[in-house]
Design an enzyme around this catalytic site. Structure first.
Site, PDB file in Angstrom:
ATOM      1  CG  MET A  22      -1.907  -1.182   1.155  1.00 51.66           C
ATOM      2  SD  MET A  22      -3.443  -0.873   2.029  1.00 51.66           S
ATOM      3  CE  MET A  22      -2.842  -0.672   3.680  1.00 51.66           C
ATOM      4  N   GLY A  23       2.145   1.088  -0.413  1.00 49.12           N
ATOM      5  CA  GLY A  23       3.025   2.245  -0.518  1.00 49.12           C
ATOM      6  C   GLY A  23       3.594   2.675   0.816  1.00 49.12           C
ATOM      7  CG  HIS A  29       7.047  -2.201   1.900  1.00 53.64           C
ATOM      8  ND1 HIS A  29       6.892  -1.045   2.612  1.00 53.64           N
ATOM      9  CD2 HIS A  29       5.851  -2.848   1.967  1.00 53.64           C
ATOM     10  CE1 HIS A  29       5.650  -0.972   3.073  1.00 53.64           C
ATOM     11  NE2 HIS A  29       5.003  -2.056   2.710  1.00 53.64           N
ATOM     12  CD  GLN A  53      -6.052  -3.500   2.843  1.00 57.42           C
ATOM     13  OE1 GLN A  53      -5.906  -3.924   1.706  1.00 57.42           O
ATOM     14  NE2 GLN A  53      -5.162  -3.730   3.793  1.00 57.42           N
ATOM     15  N   GLY A 138       4.747 -10.086   4.288  1.00 60.01           N
ATOM     16  CA  GLY A 138       5.519 -10.037   5.526  1.00 60.01           C
ATOM     17  C   GLY A 138       4.809 -10.758   6.664  1.00 60.01           C
ATOM     18  CD  GLN A 144      -2.117  -8.574   4.593  1.00 57.21           C
ATOM     19  OE1 GLN A 144      -2.939  -7.679   4.643  1.00 57.21           O
ATOM     20  NE2 GLN A 144      -0.864  -8.349   4.242  1.00 57.21           N
ATOM     21  CB  SER A 176       4.676  -0.481  10.614  1.00 60.51           C
ATOM     22  OG  SER A 176       3.418   0.062  10.283  1.00 60.51           O
ATOM     23  CB  SER A 177       3.411   2.388   6.093  1.00 65.67           C
ATOM     24  OG  SER A 177       3.943   1.486   5.169  1.00 65.67           O
TER      25      SER A 177
HETATM   26  O1  PAF Z   1      -0.221  -5.656   3.753  1.00 66.65           O
HETATM   27  C1  PAF Z   1      -0.598  -4.751   2.974  1.00 66.65           C
HETATM   28  O2  PAF Z   1       0.105  -3.784   2.715  1.00 66.65           O
HETATM   29  C2  PAF Z   1      -1.983  -4.851   2.354  1.00 66.65           C
HETATM   30  O3  PAF Z   1      -2.889  -5.422   3.234  1.00 66.65           O
HETATM   31  C3  PAF Z   1      -1.981  -5.596   1.005  1.00 66.65           C
HETATM   32  C4  PAF Z   1      -1.575  -7.038   1.147  1.00 66.65           C
HETATM   33  C5  PAF Z   1      -1.050  -4.891   0.037  1.00 66.65           C
HETATM   34  C6  PAF Z   1      -3.393  -5.573   0.400  1.00 66.65           C
HETATM   35  O4  PAF Z   1      -3.849  -4.271   0.218  1.00 66.65           O
END
Ligand code: PAF
Length: 271
Positions: A22-23, A29, A53, A138, A144, A176-177
């Site tokens: 999600m940038g 990342h 989400q 991750g 997730q 984390s972002s």
């Molecule tokens: O973990 C994330 O950054 C998000 O939940 C993902 C897997 C990119 C889905 O939007």
């Protein structure tokens, strides 16, 4: 179009590694992307802040968006960076409903209704668009990861899910972002989460799972900077609460806590 660009890769049987994000990209990342680079012919990184989400509008609005910096960080490791708009991703409002069963009934799924359905929808769309050989996620978002493995099974997708270890700052804070939103003072407090997880792992030699959860809650209650949302000791495969350690092959503590109005998540494998 991304699909056209990837078509020749698929036709020539090149392997494609997908890193969905999600940038607001960081070293965590980058670790995923470097692993994808090492294991595939073609690497695709997607950057999409997935509105469906988020169950908290403020969290969605405040989610950091730094596209230029993101591209700068990853450009040497990726062949394609896919940054769709919300309209491209969802030309009509998505209606898919996934059932991840017991896996989504606990922890993040219980606290954030609809969250994993939104994750399932976007990840499956990214899978359909890129048809990756391998996809990288991750372990910080441990639940997730379990949900996505389930999605791959349920949808009969021929994609290998590659889990990647949590990357931590020197002081232990899981990268984390959302860390970018912490004030300087809060940032100093943040390592408390991992320190408590490490101590909890040591305590697990003499405390049963439920006692351990209570012990963790007490540590957080004594630290006024934090508000603990949950700390659960669960079976690492089923993610269900447990009463003892011996009936599980692997056990994990997952927790979520608020610090400075920022929701932080972390975990530690204790067996
Ligand atoms: O973990 C994330 O950054 C998000 O939940 C993902 C897997 C990119 C889905 O939007």
């Amino acid at each position: 179009m991304l699909q056209d660009a990837l078509q020749s890769a698929h036709q020539t049987h090149k392997t494609v590694g997908l890193v969905p994000t999600m940038g607001a990209l960081h070293n965590g990342h980058l670790t995923l992307i470097k692993q994808a680079r090492a294991e595939n012919d073609i690497v695709v990184c997607s950057i999409f802040v997935n509105p469906i989400q988020f169950n908290n509008q403020e969290d969605l609005e405040k989610y950091p968006r730094l596209p230029e910096e993101d591209i700068e960080l990853i450009k040497d490791y990726c062949d394609y960076c896919f940054m769709p708009s919300v309209e491209e991703m969802y030309p009509v409002p998505p209606t898919e409903k996934y059932n991840f069963g017991a896996l989504e009934a606990v922890m993040e799924g219980a606290m954030r209704p609809g969250h994993f359905n939104g994750v399932g929808i976007v990840v499956n769309r990214l899978f359909q668009l890129t048809q990756p050989t391998k996809a990288y996620f991750g372990k910080k978002d441990f639940q997730q990861l379990a949900i996505i493995k389930q999605l791959v099974k349920d949808e009969h997708l021929n994609i290998e899910i590659r889990p990647v270890e949590i990357v931590r700052e020197k002081d232990g804070l899981a990268i984390s972002s959302r860390n970018k939103r912490l004030s300087e003072t809060a940032r100093q407090e943040a390592p408390f989460i991992y320190q408590t997880l490490l101590k909890a792992k040591a305590e697990s030699t003499h405390l049963l799972p439920k006692q351990l959860e209570k012990w963790i809650a007490e540590q957080f209650a004594a630290n006024k900077a934090f508000e603990l949302e949950y700390a659960q000791v669960v079976d690492a495969d089923t993610l269900q609460p447990i009463d003892d350690y011996q009936h599980s092959q692997s056990v994990i503590i997952c927790l979520t806590a608020w610090l400075d109005n920022v929701r932080l998540i972390d975990n530690i494998i204790i067996k």
